[in-house]
Write a protein that holds these residues in place. Structure first.
Motif, PDB file in Angstrom:
ATOM      1  N   PRO A 171      50.637 -15.528-109.927  1.00 32.31           N
ATOM      2  CA  PRO A 171      51.511 -16.653-110.043  1.00 32.31           C
ATOM      3  C   PRO A 171      51.784 -17.344-108.513  1.00 32.31           C
ATOM      4  O   PRO A 171      51.991 -18.518-108.633  1.00 32.31           O
ATOM      5  CB  PRO A 171      53.032 -16.049-110.608  1.00 32.31           C
ATOM      6  N   GLN A 172      51.807 -16.517-107.628  1.00 31.98           N
ATOM      7  CA  GLN A 172      52.015 -17.339-106.059  1.00 31.98           C
ATOM      8  C   GLN A 172      50.720 -17.794-105.499  1.00 31.98           C
ATOM      9  O   GLN A 172      50.811 -18.095-104.332  1.00 31.98           O
ATOM     10  CB  GLN A 172      52.680 -16.105-105.333  1.00 31.98           C
ATOM     11  N   SER A 173      49.636 -17.761-106.427  1.00 33.26           N
ATOM     12  CA  SER A 173      48.447 -18.084-105.663  1.00 33.26           C
ATOM     13  C   SER A 173      47.608 -19.231-106.559  1.00 33.26           C
ATOM     14  O   SER A 173      47.955 -19.513-107.651  1.00 33.26           O
ATOM     15  CB  SER A 173      47.331 -16.733-105.636  1.00 33.26           C
ATOM     16  N   SER A 174      46.751 -20.143-105.893  1.00 34.03           N
ATOM     17  CA  SER A 174      46.175 -21.213-106.405  1.00 34.03           C
ATOM     18  C   SER A 174      44.713 -20.567-106.984  1.00 34.03           C
ATOM     19  O   SER A 174      43.764 -21.326-107.506  1.00 34.03           O
ATOM     20  CB  SER A 174      45.796 -22.130-105.289  1.00 34.03           C
ATOM     21  N   ASP A 175      44.364 -19.284-106.668  1.00 36.21           N
ATOM     22  CA  ASP A 175      43.036 -18.748-107.013  1.00 36.21           C
ATOM     23  C   ASP A 175      42.923 -18.676-108.640  1.00 36.21           C
ATOM     24  O   ASP A 175      44.037 -18.796-109.545  1.00 36.21           O
ATOM     25  CB  ASP A 175      42.898 -17.588-106.598  1.00 36.21           C
ATOM     26  N   PRO A 176      41.456 -19.157-109.076  1.00 33.28           N
ATOM     27  CA  PRO A 176      41.279 -19.094-110.641  1.00 33.28           C
ATOM     28  C   PRO A 176      41.775 -17.637-111.133  1.00 33.28           C
ATOM     29  O   PRO A 176      41.964 -16.728-110.414  1.00 33.28           O
ATOM     30  CB  PRO A 176      39.911 -19.601-110.790  1.00 33.28           C
ATOM     31  N   PRO A 177      41.610 -17.528-112.469  1.00 35.39           N
ATOM     32  CA  PRO A 177      42.278 -16.444-113.275  1.00 35.39           C
ATOM     33  C   PRO A 177      40.978 -15.430-113.108  1.00 35.39           C
ATOM     34  O   PRO A 177      39.919 -15.763-112.939  1.00 35.39           O
ATOM     35  CB  PRO A 177      42.388 -16.741-114.725  1.00 35.39           C
ATOM     36  N   GLU A 178      41.312 -14.207-113.047  1.00 35.85           N
ATOM     37  CA  GLU A 178      40.111 -13.046-112.990  1.00 35.85           C
ATOM     38  C   GLU A 178      40.077 -12.603-114.423  1.00 35.85           C
ATOM     39  O   GLU A 178      41.216 -12.356-115.163  1.00 35.85           O
ATOM     40  CB  GLU A 178      40.531 -12.314-111.925  1.00 35.85           C
ATOM     41  N   PHE A 179      39.021 -11.772-114.747  1.00 34.21           N
ATOM     42  CA  PHE A 179      38.784 -11.282-116.095  1.00 34.21           C
ATOM     43  C   PHE A 179      38.284  -9.949-115.774  1.00 34.21           C
ATOM     44  O   PHE A 179      37.238  -9.701-115.123  1.00 34.21           O
ATOM     45  CB  PHE A 179      37.854 -12.226-116.584  1.00 34.21           C
ATOM     46  N   ARG A 180      39.051  -9.143-116.741  1.00 29.30           N
ATOM     47  CA  ARG A 180      38.570  -7.700-116.757  1.00 29.30           C
ATOM     48  C   ARG A 180      38.279  -7.172-118.226  1.00 29.30           C
ATOM     49  O   ARG A 180      38.734  -7.831-119.347  1.00 29.30           O
ATOM     50  CB  ARG A 180      39.747  -6.781-115.989  1.00 29.30           C
TER      51      ARG A 180
END
Length: 225
Positions: A171-180
């Motif tokens: 939530p505190q990052s602008s990185d795109p979602p990661e998937f596992r």
């Protein structure tokens, strides 16, 4: 050369078949079912848009004899097969879009020659018609755990679930979602930044690649050491 009374050479005696005891004349190659190459390696599976896909194989030697293949189908509650096409198909793939949800089908494939002689069939095991994506997992909980964050959830128990897709964000990052991908509940999500908050959503994926909606709202936890 010794000749018969009617002037036939003795070398033709077998073809004349007078008194030889045979009930039928010799047949040419591939004029019998046993001589026609049987289709090979029949596989049946669902695809993402809900069809059942059949694939089989044939060697170059098989194709030199065979003019095409017939696909036949029955439901498991019946012993009678129905041919799905009037004309033999030339390729070794068949897409069956005329299936019902939850019904179990058995397929078989037969090769056919230009003379209309069919091979013995190759038959696949029962497969279930499934035109619907799985249900979204519920009761999703995320808790801090040693080595990361542990997720628990409840799925609907569909018989063909393959895995679960986890979408995680910071939530505190602008990185795109990661998937596992995880196989079931509970699941430990590792490789996270210790002490950082993460939010999780989970979707179910079936054996045909159909995916449910992701769970909502996202659940969060702090990554453990």
């Amino acid at each position: 050369m010794i000749r018969l009374r009617r002037g036939l050479p003795i070398g033709l005696l077998g073809l004349a078949c007078f008194g030889c005891g045979h009930s039928a004349s010799p047949v040419a190659p591939f004029d019998s079912t046993a001589a026609v190459p049987t289709p090979r390696n029949l596989q049946v599976h669902s695809d993402p848009i809900g069809r059942l896909v059949l694939r089989w194989s044939a060697t170059p030697q098989d194709r030199a004899v065979v003019d095409g293949w017939f696909v036949e189908r029955r439901v498991t509650t019946s012993s009678a097969f129905t041919r799905l096409e009037v004309e033999a198909r030339m390729d070794t793939t068949y897409f069956d879009d005329d299936i019902a949800e939850g019904v179990r089908y058995v397929y078989r494939v037969l090769a056919v020659t230009g003379a209309g002689v069919t091979s013995l069939p190759i038959e696949a095991g029962p497969v279930r018609g499934d035109r619907t994506a799985p249900a979204t997992p519920g009761a999703v909980v995320a808790v801090t755990a040693s080595g990361g964050i542990q997720l628990s959830f409840v799925d609907a128990g569909e018989p063909d679930l393959a895995f679960f897709e986890v979408r995680l964000t910071q939530p505190q990052s602008s990185d795109p979602p990661e998937f596992r991908q995880v196989s079931g509940s509970p699941a430990l999500i590792g490789g996270l930044a210790v002490g950082s908050p993460y939010a999780f959503e989970i979707a179910a994926v079936d054996s045909a690649g159909r995916i449910s909606a992701f769970s909502e709202p996202p659940v969060g936890a702090i990554a453990g050491p």
